[in-house]
Write an enzyme that holds these catalytic residues in place. Sequence first.
Site, PDB file in Angstrom:
ATOM      1  N   LYS A 112     -90.916  58.568  58.783  1.00 16.95           N
ATOM      2  CA  LYS A 112     -89.999  58.614  59.937  1.00 16.95           C
ATOM      3  C   LYS A 112     -88.895  59.625  59.641  1.00 16.95           C
ATOM      4  CE  LYS A 112     -87.094  55.355  62.591  1.00 16.95           C
ATOM      5  NZ  LYS A 112     -86.651  53.938  62.663  1.00 16.95           N
ATOM      6  N   SER A 135     -87.247  47.748  64.371  1.00 14.70           N
ATOM      7  CA  SER A 135     -87.857  49.066  64.579  1.00 14.70           C
ATOM      8  C   SER A 135     -89.160  49.324  63.860  1.00 14.70           C
ATOM      9  CB  SER A 135     -86.868  50.164  64.199  1.00 14.70           C
ATOM     10  OG  SER A 135     -86.012  50.367  65.273  1.00 14.70           O
ATOM     11  N   SER A 140     -87.628  51.697  67.096  1.00 16.07           N
ATOM     12  CA  SER A 140     -87.401  53.130  67.100  1.00 16.07           C
ATOM     13  C   SER A 140     -88.432  53.921  66.303  1.00 16.07           C
ATOM     14  CB  SER A 140     -86.011  53.434  66.530  1.00 16.07           C
ATOM     15  OG  SER A 140     -85.923  53.024  65.174  1.00 16.07           O
TER      16      SER A 140
HETATM   17  N1  GLN Z   1     -84.242  48.259  69.048  1.00 22.30           N
HETATM   18  C1  GLN Z   1     -83.192  47.985  68.109  1.00 22.30           C
HETATM   19  C2  GLN Z   1     -82.011  48.881  68.387  1.00 22.30           C
HETATM   20  O1  GLN Z   1     -82.104  49.699  69.247  1.00 22.30           O
HETATM   21  C3  GLN Z   1     -83.674  48.136  66.718  1.00 22.30           C
HETATM   22  C4  GLN Z   1     -83.516  49.472  66.145  1.00 22.30           C
HETATM   23  C5  GLN Z   1     -83.903  49.550  64.703  1.00 22.30           C
HETATM   24  O2  GLN Z   1     -84.424  48.584  64.124  1.00 22.30           O
HETATM   25  N2  GLN Z   1     -83.616  50.686  64.109  1.00 22.30           N
HETATM   26  O3  GLN Z   1     -80.994  48.757  67.767  1.00 22.30           O
END
Ligand code: GLN
Length: 478
Positions: free
Chosen positions: A77, A176, A152
Amino acid sequence: MFRFTSINDYHAALNAEHTTCTQAVKFYLDQITAHENLNAYLEVFAEEALEQAAILDAERKQGKRLGKLHGVIIGIKDVLSYKGHSLTAASKILENYTAVYTATAIQKLIDEGAIIIGRQNCDEFAMGSSNENSAYGPVKNAIDNSKVPGGSSGGSAVAVQAGLSMISIGSDTGGSVRQPADFCGVVGLKPSYGRISRYGLIAYASSFDQIGIFSKTIDDAALVLEVMAGEDEFDSTVSSKPVPAYSKEIEKTNSPKKVAYFKETLFHPGLDAEIKSKIESYLKDLTAKGYIVEAIDFSLLSYLVPTYYVLTTAEASSNLSRFDGIKFGHRTKESIADLNDLYKKTRTEGFGEEVQRRILLGSFVLSAGYFDAYFTKAQQVRQKLVDLTSTVFSKYDLILSPTVPSTAFGLGAHNHSATEMFLADIYTVYANLVGIPAISIPLFTHSNGMPFGLQVMSASFNEVGLLSFSKEQMLNKL
Ligand code: GLN
């Protein structure tokens, strides 16, 4: 034709000279090109990967000791530093940034013979649940291109889903890794907070962030975890607990049998009816197989998402202050004399809408007049959750839940409402709030054709129990 099933099988094929690392890399490079429309990769390190494969092939022929991840093709990532390679966090603000050192977790993979094939698309600064917040365009779900892959770490999930890497490394601050794994039908593991060094991971919310793993099998996730986990002098929050040989331990350990689920998670109005009924009958089956499965009350469910968003945005507003055009990142081309104006213009140009929203929200909850009402309150809820969690794990080995309340939604479906998008995280943020490990395992298919997962959580540092249970569930599915 090259076919990947598991790291073990791949190693057996290499040793039997049925394939080579070079053939494997070529295969993945072709697949990545053939699936460019998915937008999973922001950059592919084709030449380097081929060079590395040639070195590994030669070493194998010479009979050298092979690393645990010899020739394993891994995508990362784009929030993980890899020296000499671009690192953008899918943001315009870091468009021209090159990493000056390598994240500890990535170095450990390389030291065991892994081949890093490219950097993967994600939501900007890991903020989002659909991968639509990337400055470099959304990622598409390979099962249905009109659907999101989740976020994400969307690019990382899709890479494993569509066979564009053997393994992907993502990050999980509130889901994420698990949420996109659920949407894409792959395994997604977030280890305990402090299990893997965060050195070299771009910080979103430092007390929540953890590096995670996407794979096709539990054995592969266990092996990669065993390589990446452990102490690091560059991260004071990483645990000094010894790292079990997860890949071997899960074979030897009896899978845990005492599981709990939070009643409120299954009665949440936002939960898709079919996900609810499939998980319910799954729990019934477990009871029939001799597991102890008990429902427990969880009155704090509706506080999870607000608590998560108050605390993570507060941490983010501080963490992202370094991207100001002076210390790091893009600087506006306009000639501006006043330093504050320069910061404002630069950050307005460089950050996308969602990141700006979170910086503003985080600065608000930390501001003098509101600190106690929001930040302190949220810290108190977090402490209550920690207390409740230790009570649960004094009686049970695992907590089960759906990973996400719906299957992958359409691209653009939730763009009009940030809160609607935030609610996709209702089941995943808990593990990050309390620091426990959690995994999404791809057990189910919805009648709409999309996959969905079961989330399994255990007490901190009981990854062995978590993984052995998950492996058993995956085997039962076959
Ligand atoms: N969807 C969550 C957020 O937007 C998780 C993001 C993540 O785990 N980096 O914060």
